[in-house]
Design a protein around this motif. Structure first.
Motif, PDB file in Angstrom:
ATOM      1  N   GLN A 165      -3.354  -3.297  -1.864  1.00  0.00           N
ATOM      2  CA  GLN A 165      -1.956  -3.184  -1.472  1.00  0.00           C
ATOM      3  C   GLN A 165      -1.210  -4.504  -1.661  1.00  0.00           C
ATOM      4  O   GLN A 165      -0.020  -4.508  -1.990  1.00  0.00           O
ATOM      5  CB  GLN A 165      -1.862  -2.690  -0.020  1.00  0.00           C
ATOM      6  CG  GLN A 165      -2.350  -1.251   0.116  1.00  0.00           C
ATOM      7  CD  GLN A 165      -2.207  -0.704   1.520  1.00  0.00           C
ATOM      8  OE1 GLN A 165      -2.319  -1.441   2.490  1.00  0.00           O
ATOM      9  NE2 GLN A 165      -1.990   0.591   1.632  1.00  0.00           N
ATOM     10  N   ILE A 168      -0.418  -4.580  -5.402  1.00  0.00           N
ATOM     11  CA  ILE A 168       0.663  -3.640  -5.699  1.00  0.00           C
ATOM     12  C   ILE A 168       2.002  -4.207  -5.242  1.00  0.00           C
ATOM     13  O   ILE A 168       3.005  -4.153  -5.974  1.00  0.00           O
ATOM     14  CB  ILE A 168       0.392  -2.276  -5.034  1.00  0.00           C
ATOM     15  CG1 ILE A 168      -0.811  -1.593  -5.686  1.00  0.00           C
ATOM     16  CG2 ILE A 168       1.622  -1.371  -5.115  1.00  0.00           C
ATOM     17  CD1 ILE A 168      -1.348  -0.412  -4.907  1.00  0.00           C
ATOM     18  N   ARG A 172       5.310  -5.040  -7.557  1.00  0.00           N
ATOM     19  CA  ARG A 172       6.626  -4.441  -7.326  1.00  0.00           C
ATOM     20  C   ARG A 172       7.696  -5.513  -7.107  1.00  0.00           C
ATOM     21  O   ARG A 172       8.832  -5.382  -7.565  1.00  0.00           O
ATOM     22  CB  ARG A 172       6.565  -3.503  -6.124  1.00  0.00           C
ATOM     23  CG  ARG A 172       5.622  -2.319  -6.315  1.00  0.00           C
ATOM     24  CD  ARG A 172       5.975  -1.500  -7.548  1.00  0.00           C
ATOM     25  NE  ARG A 172       4.960  -0.483  -7.797  1.00  0.00           N
ATOM     26  CZ  ARG A 172       4.470  -0.191  -8.986  1.00  0.00           C
ATOM     27  NH1 ARG A 172       4.906  -0.844 -10.058  1.00  0.00           N
ATOM     28  NH2 ARG A 172       3.567   0.734  -9.129  1.00  0.00           N
ATOM     29  N   ARG A 200      -3.167   6.602  -6.845  1.00  0.00           N
ATOM     30  CA  ARG A 200      -1.764   6.976  -7.045  1.00  0.00           C
ATOM     31  C   ARG A 200      -1.002   6.985  -5.723  1.00  0.00           C
ATOM     32  O   ARG A 200       0.159   6.555  -5.658  1.00  0.00           O
ATOM     33  CB  ARG A 200      -1.664   8.361  -7.712  1.00  0.00           C
ATOM     34  CG  ARG A 200      -0.212   8.727  -8.022  1.00  0.00           C
ATOM     35  CD  ARG A 200      -0.045  10.099  -8.612  1.00  0.00           C
ATOM     36  NE  ARG A 200       1.375  10.374  -8.791  1.00  0.00           N
ATOM     37  CZ  ARG A 200       1.881  11.574  -9.076  1.00  0.00           C
ATOM     38  NH1 ARG A 200       1.073  12.607  -9.232  1.00  0.00           N
ATOM     39  NH2 ARG A 200       3.170  11.744  -9.211  1.00  0.00           N
ATOM     40  N   ILE A 202      -1.344   5.136  -3.146  1.00  0.00           N
ATOM     41  CA  ILE A 202      -0.948   3.817  -2.630  1.00  0.00           C
ATOM     42  C   ILE A 202      -0.061   3.045  -3.600  1.00  0.00           C
ATOM     43  O   ILE A 202       0.375   1.937  -3.274  1.00  0.00           O
ATOM     44  CB  ILE A 202      -2.165   2.967  -2.215  1.00  0.00           C
ATOM     45  CG1 ILE A 202      -3.057   2.621  -3.408  1.00  0.00           C
ATOM     46  CG2 ILE A 202      -2.950   3.655  -1.123  1.00  0.00           C
ATOM     47  CD1 ILE A 202      -4.152   1.617  -3.065  1.00  0.00           C
ATOM     48  N   GLY A 203       0.197   3.604  -4.803  1.00  0.00           N
ATOM     49  CA  GLY A 203       1.222   3.004  -5.646  1.00  0.00           C
ATOM     50  C   GLY A 203       0.823   2.505  -7.015  1.00  0.00           C
ATOM     51  O   GLY A 203       1.656   1.958  -7.734  1.00  0.00           O
ATOM     52  N   ASP A 205       0.190   2.498 -10.979  1.00  0.00           N
ATOM     53  CA  ASP A 205       0.824   3.224 -12.083  1.00  0.00           C
ATOM     54  C   ASP A 205      -0.177   4.027 -12.905  1.00  0.00           C
ATOM     55  O   ASP A 205       0.179   5.034 -13.524  1.00  0.00           O
ATOM     56  CB  ASP A 205       1.540   2.236 -13.012  1.00  0.00           C
ATOM     57  CG  ASP A 205       2.730   1.584 -12.349  1.00  0.00           C
ATOM     58  OD1 ASP A 205       3.571   2.320 -11.794  1.00  0.00           O
ATOM     59  OD2 ASP A 205       2.829   0.346 -12.369  1.00  0.00           O
ATOM     60  N   GLN A 258      14.233   8.850  -7.423  1.00  0.00           N
ATOM     61  CA  GLN A 258      12.783   8.973  -7.547  1.00  0.00           C
ATOM     62  C   GLN A 258      12.421  10.207  -8.366  1.00  0.00           C
ATOM     63  O   GLN A 258      11.520  10.170  -9.215  1.00  0.00           O
ATOM     64  CB  GLN A 258      12.155   9.058  -6.151  1.00  0.00           C
ATOM     65  CG  GLN A 258      10.647   8.895  -6.130  1.00  0.00           C
ATOM     66  CD  GLN A 258      10.108   8.773  -4.710  1.00  0.00           C
ATOM     67  OE1 GLN A 258      10.832   8.990  -3.727  1.00  0.00           O
ATOM     68  NE2 GLN A 258       8.847   8.422  -4.599  1.00  0.00           N
TER      69      GLN A 258
END
Length: 273
Positions: A165, A168, A172, A200, A202-203, A205, A258
């Motif tokens: 995390q 990620i 971002r 996916r 938790i973010g 790509d 989104q």
């Protein structure tokens, strides 16, 4: 293809001409020819020689990348010399721990760089690494990170949650892509798909891969299902501006954005084959 649209990123030994040739017909989004861990020390020279021929033939609409050896490796300088001048789209730098690591590679090769975050120091510096000039993405290097964190080999990924995390979030904040680490159990299709879904959620790509049989599930999970796309289309059609009720939930402008992003990515993947 945009890096942010990539779902499946396949590592292949740069010394394996047969696998490289086969990859040109595979539905992966990126092919990464590896000069590092996948190639024994005694074959690294052979692998470097094979790079020029492999990239001269190209990889169609797939992104073509090279993973070189780390900056503190005795093979690093020779890798830079071999990669200079070939038609690779991206350079993957393993064991990145400082912004200066990626800046040096980007400066030497004048190519975009993906930094692999594989150590506690790399995780701690991930935000600065992601914002370094030339960086276009981050990879999780979970195998090395497990070792450094003393996580048992047969343990789940709970011990990696904070690190993943953190990486990620760093990506971002920098506006770059970020991809989950490899799954080593190539015969465990159920476990692989489950890890993709968890990644996916938790973010991430997309996912880095070690075997062609992982491409299909990665594309499916990190792509968008027809059900997801239809839900997104209904939301866009129903939105009239501001906060409002739609199918039992409150939606506003950010949900429309989104949904549009989901559709755009799916259309881009279809367009790239």
């Amino acid at each position: 293809m945009l890096l942010s649209h990539a779902r499946s990123l396949l590592f292949l030994p740069a010394s394996n001409a047969r696998a490289i040739d086969k990859a040109r017909g595979l539905p992966c989004d990126m092919v990464i020819l590896d000069l590092e861990d996948a190639v024994p020390d005694e074959r690294k020279g052979e692998a470097r020689t094979a790079l020029a021929e492999a990239f001269a033939a190209g990889f169609g609409d797939r992104i073509g990348a090279v993973r070189i050896n780390a900056v503190d490796s005795p093979f690093h300088a020779d890798d830079l010399a071999a990669v200079r001048g070939i038609q690779a789209d991206i350079i993957v730098l393993p064991k990145a721990e400082h912004p200066r690591d990626v800046q040096a590679v980007h400066g030497a090769l004048e190519k975009p760089v993906i930094a692999m975050i594989e150590s506690p120091l790399g995780v701690a510096n991930a935000r600065e690494i992601a914002q370094a000039p030339g960086v276009v993405g981050l990879f999780m290097g979970n195998n090395d990170l497990r070792r450094d964190l003393r996580i048992p080999l047969d343990a789940g990924r709970e011990g990696l949650t904070y690190a993943m995390q953190s990486v990620i979030l760093a990506a971002r904040l920098a506006g770059v892509a970020v991809f989950d680490g490899v799954f080593n159990r190539i015969d465990d299709a159920v476990g692989f798909e489950a890890e993709c879904r968890a990644g996916r959620v938790i973010g991430f790509d997309g996912k880095t891969l070690v075997h062609p049989n992982q491409i299909g599930p990665a594309n499916a999970v990190f792509g968008a299902s027809e059900e997801e796309l239809e839900t997104a289309r209904r939301l866009i059609a129903a939105a009239t501006g501001g906060a409002e009720r739609h199918e039992g939930q409150m939606i506003e402008a950010m949900h429309v954005e989104q949904a549009r992003a989901l559709i755009a990515r799916a259309e881009a993947n279809r367009g790239d084959g």
